[in-house]
Scaffold this motif. Structure first.
Motif, mmCIF file in Angstrom:
data_model
loop_
_atom_site.group_PDB
_atom_site.id
_atom_site.type_symbol
_atom_site.label_atom_id
_atom_site.label_comp_id
_atom_site.label_asym_id
_atom_site.label_seq_id
_atom_site.Cartn_x
_atom_site.Cartn_y
_atom_site.Cartn_z
ATOM 1 N N ASP A 8 0.856 -1.196 0.000
ATOM 2 C CA ASP A 8 0.000 0.000 0.000
ATOM 3 C C ASP A 8 0.890 1.242 0.000
ATOM 4 O OD1 ASP A 8 -1.910 1.939 0.305
ATOM 5 O OD2 ASP A 8 -3.008 0.907 1.892
ATOM 6 N N HIS A 9 1.463 1.553 -1.150
ATOM 7 C CA HIS A 9 2.451 2.622 -1.241
ATOM 8 C C HIS A 9 1.865 3.990 -0.905
ATOM 9 C CE1 HIS A 9 4.628 -0.534 -3.405
ATOM 10 N NE2 HIS A 9 5.728 0.171 -3.203
ATOM 11 N N ASP A 10 0.625 4.249 -1.279
ATOM 12 C CA ASP A 10 0.038 5.565 -1.017
ATOM 13 C C ASP A 10 -0.058 5.842 0.476
ATOM 14 O OD1 ASP A 10 -0.208 6.030 -3.721
ATOM 15 O OD2 ASP A 10 -2.287 5.352 -3.834
ATOM 16 N N ARG A 11 -0.502 4.843 1.242
ATOM 17 C CA ARG A 11 -0.634 5.038 2.679
ATOM 18 C C ARG A 11 0.739 5.181 3.342
ATOM 19 N NH1 ARG A 11 -4.556 1.240 6.252
ATOM 20 N NH2 ARG A 11 -5.942 1.943 4.579
ATOM 21 N N ILE A 12 1.698 4.358 2.892
ATOM 22 C CA ILE A 12 3.035 4.440 3.463
ATOM 23 C C ILE A 12 3.682 5.777 3.120
ATOM 24 C CG2 ILE A 12 5.340 3.414 3.451
ATOM 25 C CD1 ILE A 12 4.013 0.711 2.885
ATOM 26 N N ALA A 13 3.462 6.281 1.900
ATOM 27 C CA ALA A 13 4.071 7.548 1.480
ATOM 28 C C ALA A 13 3.625 8.705 2.364
ATOM 29 C CB ALA A 13 3.734 7.832 0.020
ATOM 30 N N LYS A 14 2.387 8.670 2.860
ATOM 31 C CA LYS A 14 1.894 9.743 3.732
ATOM 32 C C LYS A 14 2.614 9.738 5.078
ATOM 33 C CE LYS A 14 -2.725 9.859 1.667
ATOM 34 N NZ LYS A 14 -4.180 9.617 1.886
ATOM 35 N N MET A 15 3.076 8.566 5.513
ATOM 36 C CA MET A 15 3.754 8.463 6.805
ATOM 37 C C MET A 15 5.267 8.611 6.686
ATOM 38 S SD MET A 15 1.661 5.368 8.675
ATOM 39 C CE MET A 15 1.941 4.167 7.376
ATOM 40 N N ARG A 16 5.812 8.299 5.508
ATOM 41 C CA ARG A 16 7.258 8.302 5.315
ATOM 42 C C ARG A 16 7.816 9.721 5.424
ATOM 43 N NH1 ARG A 16 7.455 5.763 0.616
ATOM 44 N NH2 ARG A 16 7.557 7.668 -0.623
ATOM 45 N N GLY A 17 8.831 9.889 6.250
ATOM 46 C CA GLY A 17 9.405 11.205 6.479
ATOM 47 C C GLY A 17 8.718 11.973 7.577
ATOM 48 N N ASP A 18 7.598 11.442 8.044
ATOM 49 C CA ASP A 18 6.845 12.093 9.106
ATOM 50 C C ASP A 18 6.773 11.179 10.320
ATOM 51 O OD1 ASP A 18 5.185 13.737 10.572
ATOM 52 O OD2 ASP A 18 3.364 13.164 9.500
ATOM 53 N N ARG A 19 5.912 10.145 10.272
ATOM 54 C CA ARG A 19 5.771 9.233 11.396
ATOM 55 C C ARG A 19 6.798 8.115 11.354
ATOM 56 N NH1 ARG A 19 -0.084 7.074 11.395
ATOM 57 N NH2 ARG A 19 0.593 6.287 13.435
ATOM 58 N N MET A 20 7.343 7.832 10.200
ATOM 59 C CA MET A 20 8.382 6.828 10.055
ATOM 60 C C MET A 20 9.469 7.369 9.133
ATOM 61 S SD MET A 20 5.886 4.209 7.975
ATOM 62 C CE MET A 20 7.072 2.897 7.783
ATOM 63 N N ALA A 21 10.730 7.146 9.505
ATOM 64 C CA ALA A 21 11.836 7.735 8.753
ATOM 65 C C ALA A 21 12.980 6.732 8.684
ATOM 66 C CB ALA A 21 12.308 9.026 9.412
ATOM 67 N N MET A 22 13.906 7.009 7.765
ATOM 68 C CA MET A 22 15.001 6.063 7.540
ATOM 69 C C MET A 22 16.315 6.800 7.351
ATOM 70 S SD MET A 22 15.083 2.928 4.791
ATOM 71 C CE MET A 22 16.496 1.826 4.636
ATOM 72 N N ILE A 23 17.357 6.247 7.952
ATOM 73 C CA ILE A 23 18.727 6.710 7.735
ATOM 74 C C ILE A 23 19.394 5.690 6.822
ATOM 75 C CG2 ILE A 23 20.924 7.296 8.797
ATOM 76 C CD1 ILE A 23 19.393 7.707 11.432
ATOM 77 N N PHE A 24 19.905 6.139 5.699
ATOM 78 C CA PHE A 24 20.459 5.216 4.717
ATOM 79 C C PHE A 24 21.938 4.962 4.967
ATOM 80 C CE2 PHE A 24 16.761 7.179 2.840
ATOM 81 C CZ PHE A 24 16.072 6.081 2.350
ATOM 82 N N GLN A 25 22.421 3.909 4.328
ATOM 83 C CA GLN A 25 23.768 3.421 4.599
ATOM 84 C C GLN A 25 24.845 4.402 4.158
ATOM 85 O OE1 GLN A 25 26.413 -0.417 3.162
ATOM 86 N NE2 GLN A 25 24.244 -0.670 3.515
ATOM 87 N N GLU A 26 24.677 5.041 3.023
ATOM 88 C CA GLU A 26 25.710 5.926 2.484
ATOM 89 C C GLU A 26 25.118 7.310 2.241
ATOM 90 O OE1 GLU A 26 28.355 8.009 1.633
ATOM 91 O OE2 GLU A 26 29.119 5.993 2.023
ATOM 92 N N PRO A 27 25.382 8.271 3.139
ATOM 93 C CA PRO A 27 24.761 9.590 2.998
ATOM 94 C C PRO A 27 25.183 10.345 1.745
ATOM 95 C CG PRO A 27 26.435 9.610 4.723
ATOM 96 C CD PRO A 27 26.235 8.177 4.328
ATOM 97 N N MET A 28 26.356 10.064 1.208
ATOM 98 C CA MET A 28 26.804 10.796 0.033
ATOM 99 C C MET A 28 25.925 10.495 -1.174
ATOM 100 S SD MET A 28 28.923 13.128 -0.574
ATOM 101 C CE MET A 28 29.393 14.066 -2.028
ATOM 102 N N THR A 29 25.366 9.297 -1.234
ATOM 103 C CA THR A 29 24.471 8.963 -2.337
ATOM 104 C C THR A 29 23.008 9.185 -1.968
ATOM 105 O OG1 THR A 29 24.425 6.640 -1.641
ATOM 106 C CG2 THR A 29 26.082 7.263 -3.269
ATOM 107 N N SER A 30 22.710 9.483 -0.716
ATOM 108 C CA SER A 30 21.335 9.708 -0.279
ATOM 109 C C SER A 30 20.987 11.196 -0.244
ATOM 110 C CB SER A 30 21.114 9.100 1.109
ATOM 111 O OG SER A 30 21.417 7.725 1.107
ATOM 112 N N LEU A 31 21.977 12.030 0.037
ATOM 113 C CA LEU A 31 21.772 13.472 -0.014
ATOM 114 C C LEU A 31 21.909 13.956 -1.449
ATOM 115 C CD1 LEU A 31 23.889 14.478 3.107
ATOM 116 C CD2 LEU A 31 21.394 14.539 2.930
ATOM 117 N N ASN A 32 21.099 14.941 -1.823
ATOM 118 C CA ASN A 32 21.163 15.493 -3.179
ATOM 119 C C ASN A 32 22.366 16.431 -3.273
ATOM 120 O OD1 ASN A 32 20.725 16.974 -5.615
ATOM 121 N ND2 ASN A 32 18.559 16.470 -5.508
#
Length: 328
Positions: free
Chosen positions: A80-104
């Motif tokens: 259910d990508h639409d429901r997850i997208a509403k929570m992502r970055g707000d109620r649930m967040a993620m730190i990725f393995q390599e910040p140099m490729t995760s930051l713009n």
């Protein structure tokens, strides 16, 4: 028992065109202010499980099975990508393995943090900027006003990882997923990053899923541990029970491969072989091709069965003490 923050039940999916699941019947639960560590070799499905929970796998290339996710009392399907997208970055967040490729690389770090705040808090740019500056200070970045306008390449690896943490926590999420956040950092910075995450967790009460292959980190921070192999959870329990009484041959192999700082020097133990590629998984127990206990019974897939309260193992020969006694 208190209502868990997150319950994952029988998460199962495969990539289109594949005949075998890349993740198969993965289940676990996480409470508030708890840390679940997911451990295993590269290729065992740890990161792809996290991406599925965050709704970050390409919708057109993944087929989900009939699993379910229950987050803070709300139940939804993994796809259910639409429901997850509403929570992502707000109620649930993620730190990725390599910040140099995760930051713009084309945007200032402060603007990247502020964008996440603006999207979910419906506030103006001035308020978002103030929150970004607050978070930069909270994660220990000196002179936040100056660093706000820096680009990712102008920061060290440790500073970039702190920026990722600031971005992930800017909206006070209830769930944080950290995918090997200390990879490629020196040991001093690793300790600082782990301490920072622990402090912020204690402050906010969020639940944390830490993906790592470093058993030293697991022993230090984990409440519970899920050992993954070839897309399956093969052992699950409290950190204390896993370290004091490991029951799956794969878990024992992982622990035996950790070098000791005391006692006589010895050659490190290894788990022979490699994780099979998708499409080449053995039938039944996926670890059978590398397991010293492998027998004809392993052609049938073992259930993740409870050995002790809260401690589950997927092995036909558990508890291993009885198997070794019989074979002695």
């Amino acid at each position: 028992m208190n209502q868990p923050l997150l319950e994952v039940e029988n998460l199962r999916f495969r990539f289109r065109g594949q005949e075998q699941d890349v993740v198969q019947d993965v289940s676990f639960r996480l409470g508030r202010n708890e840390t679940l560590c997911i451990v295993g070799e590269s290729g065992c499905g740890k990161s792809v499980t996290a991406l599925a929970l965050m709704g970050l796998l390409p919708q057109d290339s993944v087929q989900f099975g009939a699993g379910r996710i229950r987050f803070d009392g709300e139940t939804f399907a993994p796809g259910d990508h639409d429901r997850i997208a509403k929570m992502r970055g707000d109620r649930m967040a993620m730190i990725f393995q390599e910040p140099m490729t995760s930051l713009n690389p084309a945007f200032r770090i402060g603007d990247q943090i502020a964008e996440a705040v603006e999207r979910h808090r419906n506030c103006g740019h001035a308020a978002a900027r103030a929150r970004a500056l607050e978070m930069l200070g909270k994660v220990g970045i000196p002179a936040p006003e100056q660093r706000f306008d820096a680009y990712p390449h102008q920061l060290s690896g440790g500073m970039r990882q702190r920026v990722m943490i600031a971005m992930a926590l800017a909206n006070d999420p209830e769930l944080l997923i950290a995918d090997e956040p200390t990879t490629a950092l020196d040991v001093t910075v690793q300790a600082q990053i782990l301490e920072l995450i622990a402090e912020l967790q204690a402050e906010t009460g969020m639940g944390t899923i830490m993906i790592t292959h470093d058993l030293g980190v697991v022993a230090e921070i984990a409440t519970n541990v899920a050992v993954m192999y070839a897309g399956q959870v093969v052992e699950y329990g409290s950190a204390r029970s896993i370290f004091e009484n490991p029951q799956h041959p794969y878990t024992i192999g992982l622990m035996a491969s950790v070098p000791s700082l005391t006692g006589p020097r010895r050659r490190l133990s290894t788990v022979p072989g490699v994780v099979p590629a998708i499409g080449q998984m053995p039938e039944g127990c996926r670890f059978s091709s590398r397991c010293p206990f492998a027998a004809p019974v392993c052609a049938a897939r073992p259930d993740l069965a409870e050995q002790d309260p809260g401690h589950r193992v997927a092995c036909h020969f558990a508890p291993l003490e009885q198997t070794l006694e019989r074979s002695a």
